[in-house]
Motif scaffolding. Sequence first.
Motif, PDB file in Angstrom:
ATOM      1  N   TYR A 312     -63.457 -18.748  30.810  1.00 38.67           N
ATOM      2  CA  TYR A 312     -64.515 -17.733  30.752  1.00 38.67           C
ATOM      3  C   TYR A 312     -63.929 -16.336  30.597  1.00 38.67           C
ATOM      4  N   LYS A 313     -62.906 -16.032  31.373  1.00 43.10           N
ATOM      5  CA  LYS A 313     -62.298 -14.704  31.268  1.00 43.10           C
ATOM      6  C   LYS A 313     -61.666 -14.513  29.891  1.00 43.10           C
ATOM      7  N   PHE A 314     -61.006 -15.565  29.385  1.00 48.80           N
ATOM      8  CA  PHE A 314     -60.423 -15.449  28.057  1.00 48.80           C
ATOM      9  C   PHE A 314     -61.509 -15.167  27.023  1.00 48.80           C
ATOM     10  N   GLY A 315     -62.618 -15.882  27.112  1.00 54.86           N
ATOM     11  CA  GLY A 315     -63.728 -15.642  26.191  1.00 54.86           C
ATOM     12  C   GLY A 315     -64.346 -14.270  26.352  1.00 54.86           C
ATOM     13  N   SER A 316     -64.148 -13.654  27.504  1.00 51.46           N
ATOM     14  CA  SER A 316     -64.716 -12.333  27.767  1.00 51.46           C
ATOM     15  C   SER A 316     -63.812 -11.198  27.304  1.00 51.46           C
ATOM     16  N   VAL A 317     -62.528 -11.469  27.102  1.00 47.72           N
ATOM     17  CA  VAL A 317     -61.604 -10.384  26.762  1.00 47.72           C
ATOM     18  C   VAL A 317     -60.924 -10.547  25.407  1.00 47.72           C
ATOM     19  N   ALA A 318     -61.062 -11.704  24.759  1.00 47.73           N
ATOM     20  CA  ALA A 318     -60.331 -11.953  23.515  1.00 47.73           C
ATOM     21  C   ALA A 318     -61.294 -12.185  22.362  1.00 47.73           C
ATOM     22  N   ARG A 319     -61.078 -11.453  21.293  1.00 47.39           N
ATOM     23  CA  ARG A 319     -61.829 -11.641  20.048  1.00 47.39           C
ATOM     24  C   ARG A 319     -60.883 -11.380  18.879  1.00 47.39           C
TER      25      ARG A 319
END
Length: 763
Positions: A312-319
Motif C-alpha cells: 500500500y505504501k509503495f502504491g502511495s509513493v511510487a508512480r
Amino acid sequence: MLRCLAFLLFLCPISISAVHGQPKARHNLTFDRLPVVWDEALPLGNGTVGALIWEKDHRLRFSLDRADIWDMRPMKGLHRKEFSFDWVRGQVLKNDYKPVQEYFDAPYDREPAPSKIPAGALEFELPGNIRAVSASVSLENATCEVHWNNGLKLTTFVHATQPVGWFRFENAAEEIKPVLAPPPYQARIGNSVTPNSLIGDDLARLGYKPGVVKKTSNEITYEQEGWGGLIYRISVRWKKVNATTTEGAWSVSAHYPGKNASGASKILAAAFPAGMKTAFASHAAWWNDFWQKSAVSVPDSLLEKQWYLEQYKFGSVAREDTPPISLQGVWTADNGRIPPWKGDFHHDLNTQLSYWPAYSGNHLKEALGYLNHLDANKANYKRYTRQYFGVEGLNVPGVTTLDGTEMGGWIQYSLSPTVSAWLAHHYYLQWRYSMDREFLKSRAYPWFREVATFLAGITRKDENGLRQLPLSSSPEINNNSINAWFTKNTNYDLALMKFVFKTAAELARELALEKDAARWLALYSEFGAFATTGNDELMFAENLPYHESHRHFSHLMAIHPLGLIKWEDGEAARSVIKNTIRSLETVGPALWCGYSYSWSANLYARAKDGESAAKALRIFAKAFCLPNSFHANGDQTRSGYSTFTYRPFTLEGNMAFAAGLQEMLLQSYNGAIEIMPAVPSEWQNISFRRLRAEGAFLVDASMRNGRLETVTIQSEKGGKTKLMLPLREWNITAGSSFRVADAGDGYTALDAEPGAKLVLTRK
C-alpha cells in the motif's frame, strides 16, 4: 484427460484470487482513536501529493505534501576550487582531513537547505465534546474513514492519479469548514535541541517571507514563495451537499521558473464539479488494478499484514511519472522542522532498497519512476562527474536534490565513485524482469556503458596489475573520519565495479555488440578477489573484518543484492555466504536499524534459511515500525534489538521488508525459477499469485499441508528458463507454445512463446 485437467487448472488463478485477491479487512490500518502525532498519522498518497490524517491540539489535521516542493539553493561550500576527488585524495594522503570535513561535510548539518519542505495543512474545528472512536485506512481502495461518538463520519482519499484530495463529512450538526495552516516559516519552535541531519532545523531558518492566504465563502488559497523563484500553492474548496453533509477537495501545485504547471485552483476548478463520487470511481479502479498485480498468503498474520501495508505504501509513493521515493516520500515531517536528513534522495542505500519489491512484486511500471528520474538528470550527473572526478562517463552523487544536484555530507558516500554502479543494478533488474528490448537498447545498456566508461577512467592498476580506485569507502564504516577512506578497494566498491563490467558485457552480447563485450570483460578480469578472513567471511576491506555491529551491510553486496556470490555456485560460495551471515549474528545487532533487519531477511532467503528470514521480518514489524506501520529506524520496543531507540521515519526499511518476504517465496536470480526456496518448515499452507520472475515470467503457486501442489507460469515475452522442480514428480499441462524437458539435477527446462501458459500439479 490432460486437456480436461488443463482447462480446470487454467481456472486455478481465479480460485487463488478468491483466497488472496484484494487486501482484506484484517490487513487495514485500524485505530480506536485518531493519532495525535504526525508520524503515526493515517497515510494517503499518489506519488505526487500526500496527506497524513491525525489530530493536533484537538483539531482534525490533514498534513499536506507534494513530492516536488523543494528548496534547491546550492549547498554552501561545495563548489569552491577544492571541490575535486584529487584534492580530497591529497588531503587524505597527507593526513590533513579537517578541511575536507569543514568544506564538504559540515554544511549538510549546518545549512537549512537544500531540502525537501512541507506544503502546509488543513485543520477542521470540531465540536469540543466529541471524540473519535475509530480511524482506519482501507487498503483495498486507499480510503480513510474516521467516526466520532456523536455519529459524525469523515471519508477522505487522495486520488490515485490526480493531484487532488477529497473529503466528505456526514451527519454533521453544522457545516464543517477547513482552515489553512501554513508551515511555520516565520516562527521558531524554541526547541533547544541542536539541529543536525536527523533533527532538522526550524523551517524559519529558510528565511521565507509570509505566504498569502485568500479566502472566499467556500474556497481558500495559499501561495508561498520559496527559494530561487519557487512558488507553491494550496487550494481547498468545499460545498454543502445537504443539511448534514459537507464535501470538499484540495490540491497542491509547485511552480518553478521556466516550467509550466497547472495551478492548484485550476486543478480544483476542473475536478470539483464532477464531485467526489465520480472521482472515487476512477480512484478505486486504479487501486483495483494495482492489487491485481500480485498477492500473497502466508500463515504468519503479522508478516502477511505487514506485506500488504508495504505494498500500500509503495502504491502511495511510487508512480511512473512522479519523482522517485525520497526518504519520506510524500509524507514530509509536519513538526515545524526540516525533515530528517532533509527528506532528500540518499543513493547509498535508501532509494535502492525502496524499489527492491517492485520487480518480483510485479510493479515494473511504478519502478520506472526511479529510472525516469535518473535519465532525466543525466546531464547534471555528467556535469558533476567531470567537475568532481575529472573524467568522462557517468556517476551520480550519493545524496541529491530533486534535480540530481549534489548536497555533500559525509562525502565518502555522498560523493562516492560507485553510486551510479549500484543504480545500474536497477536498470538491470528492470530489463531482466521485463525483457523489454527497447528499454535494454535505449536505456539500460547506455547507462551501463557510461558508468563503465567512468569506472575505467578513474581506476588505475596497482603494482599487482589489479585495478584500484584512487580512494575507496564502505558505507558508512568509520563514519566520516579519515579512516573511512581506503587506498585499496573495499568489498563494497569492488562488488559494484565487478558487477558493472560483468553485466555490461552481458548486455552488450545481448545486443550483439561483441567488441564492447570484449572490452568490458577484459576490464572485469583486472579486478581482484573479494577480501575474506581465514574463515571465509567477507570483510569490509583488506585487513578490516566485520568487527563491530553496523547498520549498513555494505561488505556483503556481492551476496545480496548483486548476486555475484550465489548459493547455487557450490560449496565454496555457500561457505562464504554462511560464514559471512554467521559473523553478522556473532557481532550482533546493537547498531542495526530497522532496514538492517529487512535486508538481513533478504540475505537469509538467499541462504535458503526461511526460519531466520521470517524471524528477522517479525522483529522488524514488531519493533521498528510505528503504529501506522512507518519504519522508524530505531527499536521502538526497547527490547534489545538495537541500541538505536530513536524514531526518524524513512521508507526504505518498509520496502525492503516486502522484498524479503517475496524473496522467501520466489527466486529467479540464477537463471532458474525457484518456488518457495526459503520458507519456515512450520509454514504448511502458503500461496501467492502473479509474482514476477526474471525473464518476464509470472508465477502462481500453492502449498497445502507442507506440500507444493500447483504452479502456474505465464510468459509475457517468450524465452527460455529453468524451473527448480523435478519433472518426474509433476503432471504438466502445456500447449504447443510451452515446451518442457527434463534438464537434470532436479530442474525442468522451459521454452515459451509470448503469452504461453503452463500449469503443473503434483503427482
